[in-house]
Motif scaffolding. Structure first.
Motif, PDB file in Angstrom:
ATOM      1  N   UNK A   1       0.871  -1.187   0.000  1.00 41.11           N
ATOM      2  CA  UNK A   1       0.000   0.000   0.000  1.00 41.11           C
ATOM      3  C   UNK A   1       0.903   1.230   0.000  1.00 41.11           C
ATOM      4  N   UNK A   2       0.663   2.120  -0.955  1.00 42.33           N
ATOM      5  CA  UNK A   2       1.455   3.348  -1.036  1.00 42.33           C
ATOM      6  C   UNK A   2       0.535   4.563  -1.067  1.00 42.33           C
ATOM      7  N   UNK A   3       0.962   5.610  -0.387  1.00 35.66           N
ATOM      8  CA  UNK A   3       0.198   6.867  -0.450  1.00 35.66           C
ATOM      9  C   UNK A   3       1.095   8.078  -0.252  1.00 35.66           C
ATOM     10  N   UNK A   4       2.412   7.908  -0.410  1.00 39.96           N
ATOM     11  CA  UNK A   4       3.326   9.032  -0.223  1.00 39.96           C
ATOM     12  C   UNK A   4       3.292   9.513   1.203  1.00 39.96           C
ATOM     13  N   UNK A   5       3.582   8.626   2.124  1.00 45.50           N
ATOM     14  CA  UNK A   5       3.397   8.921   3.551  1.00 45.50           C
ATOM     15  C   UNK A   5       4.082  10.206   3.992  1.00 45.50           C
ATOM     16  N   UNK A   6       5.358  10.376   3.608  1.00 48.20           N
ATOM     17  CA  UNK A   6       6.099  11.562   4.064  1.00 48.20           C
ATOM     18  C   UNK A   6       5.463  12.855   3.565  1.00 48.20           C
ATOM     19  N   UNK A   7       5.126  12.849   2.260  1.00 49.76           N
ATOM     20  CA  UNK A   7       4.540  14.067   1.675  1.00 49.76           C
ATOM     21  C   UNK A   7       3.174  14.343   2.284  1.00 49.76           C
ATOM     22  N   UNK A   8       2.376  13.285   2.458  1.00 54.20           N
ATOM     23  CA  UNK A   8       1.029  13.469   3.021  1.00 54.20           C
ATOM     24  C   UNK A   8       1.101  13.978   4.462  1.00 54.20           C
ATOM     25  N   UNK A   9       2.021  13.410   5.245  1.00 53.85           N
ATOM     26  CA  UNK A   9       2.158  13.877   6.628  1.00 53.85           C
ATOM     27  C   UNK A   9       2.528  15.359   6.668  1.00 53.85           C
ATOM     28  N   UNK A  10       3.458  15.760   5.804  1.00 53.56           N
ATOM     29  CA  UNK A  10       3.851  17.176   5.754  1.00 53.56           C
ATOM     30  C   UNK A  10       2.682  18.049   5.299  1.00 53.56           C
ATOM     31  N   UNK A  11       1.906  17.524   4.321  1.00 50.11           N
ATOM     32  CA  UNK A  11       0.754  18.282   3.825  1.00 50.11           C
ATOM     33  C   UNK A  11      -0.248  18.544   4.941  1.00 50.11           C
ATOM     34  N   UNK A  12      -0.575  17.478   5.697  1.00 46.33           N
ATOM     35  CA  UNK A  12      -1.556  17.645   6.769  1.00 46.33           C
ATOM     36  C   UNK A  12      -1.016  18.563   7.869  1.00 46.33           C
ATOM     37  N   UNK A  13       0.295  18.510   8.130  1.00 47.84           N
ATOM     38  CA  UNK A  13       0.878  19.400   9.136  1.00 47.84           C
ATOM     39  C   UNK A  13       0.733  20.853   8.710  1.00 47.84           C
ATOM     40  N   UNK A  14       1.017  21.104   7.423  1.00 48.34           N
ATOM     41  CA  UNK A  14       0.928  22.479   6.921  1.00 48.34           C
ATOM     42  C   UNK A  14      -0.515  22.976   6.952  1.00 48.34           C
ATOM     43  N   UNK A  15      -1.446  22.118   6.481  1.00 52.13           N
ATOM     44  CA  UNK A  15      -2.845  22.570   6.451  1.00 52.13           C
ATOM     45  C   UNK A  15      -3.390  22.800   7.864  1.00 52.13           C
ATOM     46  N   UNK A  16      -2.960  21.977   8.825  1.00 51.49           N
ATOM     47  CA  UNK A  16      -3.401  22.193  10.209  1.00 51.49           C
ATOM     48  C   UNK A  16      -2.851  23.502  10.756  1.00 51.49           C
ATOM     49  N   UNK A  17      -1.586  23.792  10.440  1.00 51.45           N
ATOM     50  CA  UNK A  17      -0.982  25.052  10.899  1.00 51.45           C
ATOM     51  C   UNK A  17      -1.724  26.240  10.291  1.00 51.45           C
ATOM     52  N   UNK A  18      -2.063  26.113   8.993  1.00 51.27           N
ATOM     53  CA  UNK A  18      -2.789  27.205   8.322  1.00 51.27           C
ATOM     54  C   UNK A  18      -4.131  27.449   9.012  1.00 51.27           C
ATOM     55  N   UNK A  19      -4.845  26.373   9.332  1.00 49.88           N
ATOM     56  CA  UNK A  19      -6.163  26.523   9.969  1.00 49.88           C
ATOM     57  C   UNK A  19      -6.032  27.152  11.361  1.00 49.88           C
ATOM     58  N   UNK A  20      -5.109  26.637  12.157  1.00 53.84           N
ATOM     59  CA  UNK A  20      -4.949  27.160  13.519  1.00 53.84           C
ATOM     60  C   UNK A  20      -4.512  28.620  13.492  1.00 53.84           C
ATOM     61  N   UNK A  21      -3.547  28.922  12.597  1.00 52.29           N
ATOM     62  CA  UNK A  21      -3.069  30.310  12.495  1.00 52.29           C
ATOM     63  C   UNK A  21      -4.199  31.230  12.043  1.00 52.29           C
TER      64      UNK A  21
END
Length: 297
Positions: free
Chosen positions: A152-172
């Motif tokens: 199973x592949x989903x680009x784990x590293x990139x996806x984790x970074x994406x979700x971190x960035x989007x969460x930071x954007x929402x909180x900020x």
């Protein structure tokens, strides 16, 4: 309250606004400027959140099926994928289609893979999308335990970074808007307070002649309401017009087409309603809080 009394309070509130022209202008200006800033940031943050959601929706898992699996195994695995919670869609991609996509995507260099058509080494694949993209990692772990799953592949590293960035954007974004609203309430309330201090003697005279606190408050309530409404009109109009023009500019510029903005409607209606509500609340709250101390005569 009788209708005639309410009408009297409304008229008196309107007259007070006209009678204290410069103070009224100062209060409306404060409401206008602060709501303009808050509204602009609201539009920015809502679009950033929309962009983040679009990126999250593009996250998908590629479930590689074991090469030894037959059609019956494929069907069993597909049924098990549908039975897992948090699965939004499951699409089967046969190995022949996968090889064709690979050759096409590589252009001229893809010709070297033409020889693989007779003995295709690729796996059949199920493309899975999660209902909640943030749960993709957990979904991948669950799928890996199923039979006939090779990988199973989903680009784990990139996806984790994406979700971190989007969460930071929402909180900020939420923090920024909350801070701006608090600042706006503080500044506007103080501006209104200054206008009411100038009328301290008027309030004290009304108290001395026997007017009740409620009778004195009502015209100020109406004033606060009108200040909020009047102070909201310009920012709502300016933001609606400015956002419409900005969206037209982005859509007409090929270099900016990757920016996916929210449509003008119903966004400006939602933001406009919110700004009107904030303006009315701040106006009434500012007037009521400011006049309260002068009622203790």
């Amino acid at each position: 309250m009788k209708g005639r009394t309410l009408t009297r309070h409304i008229k008196e509130g309107g007259k007070n606004l006209a009678r204290n022209g410069w103070m009224t202008f100062a209060s409306i200006s404060a409401v206008t400027i602060m709501l303009l800033v808050v509204g602009a940031f609201l539009l920015l943050i809502m679009n950033m959140n929309h962009f983040a959601e679009s990126l999250e929706d593009d996250v998908e898992l590629r479930v590689f099926i074991e090469l030894t699996a037959d059609d019956e195994n494929h069907e069993q695995l597909e049924n098990e994928l549908h039975d897992i919670g948090n699965v939004d869609s499951v699409e089967f991609v046969p190995r022949e289609e996968g090889l064709e996509s690979l050759i096409t995507s590589l252009g001229e260099q893809g010709q070297i893979f033409e020889s693989l058509r007779e003995e295709n080494p690729l796996n059949d694949v199920f493309v899975v999308q999660a209902e909640q993209p943030q749960q993709t990692e957990l979904l991948a772990e669950e799928i890996e335990t199923l039979n006939y799953v090779d990988d199973v592949e989903y680009g784990a590293d990139i996806v984790d970074q994406l979700f971190s960035v989007t969460n930071i954007v929402r909180i900020a974004g939420i923090t920024l808007v909350a801070g701006l609203m608090f600042t706006a309430m503080f500044l506007i309330a103080n501006t209104i307070k200054i206008t009411i201090i100038a009328r301290k003697r008027e309030i004290q005279i009304m108290k001395l002649v026997g007017a009740t606190n409620g009778f004195i408050r009502w015209p100020f309530f109406v004033e606060g309401l009108l200040l909020g409404v009047l102070g909201s009109i310009i920012p709502i109009s300016a933001l609606a017009y400015g956002y419409k023009k900005l969206l037209e500019t982005v859509e007409a510029t090929p270099e900016l087409l990757f920016i996916e903005m929210l449509p003008t409607y119903p966004l400006v209606i939602q933001v406009g309603g919110l700004l009107l509500g904030i303006g009315v609340f701040i106006g009434i709250w500012g007037c009521m809080m400011s006049v309260r101390k002068f009622l203790k005569v």
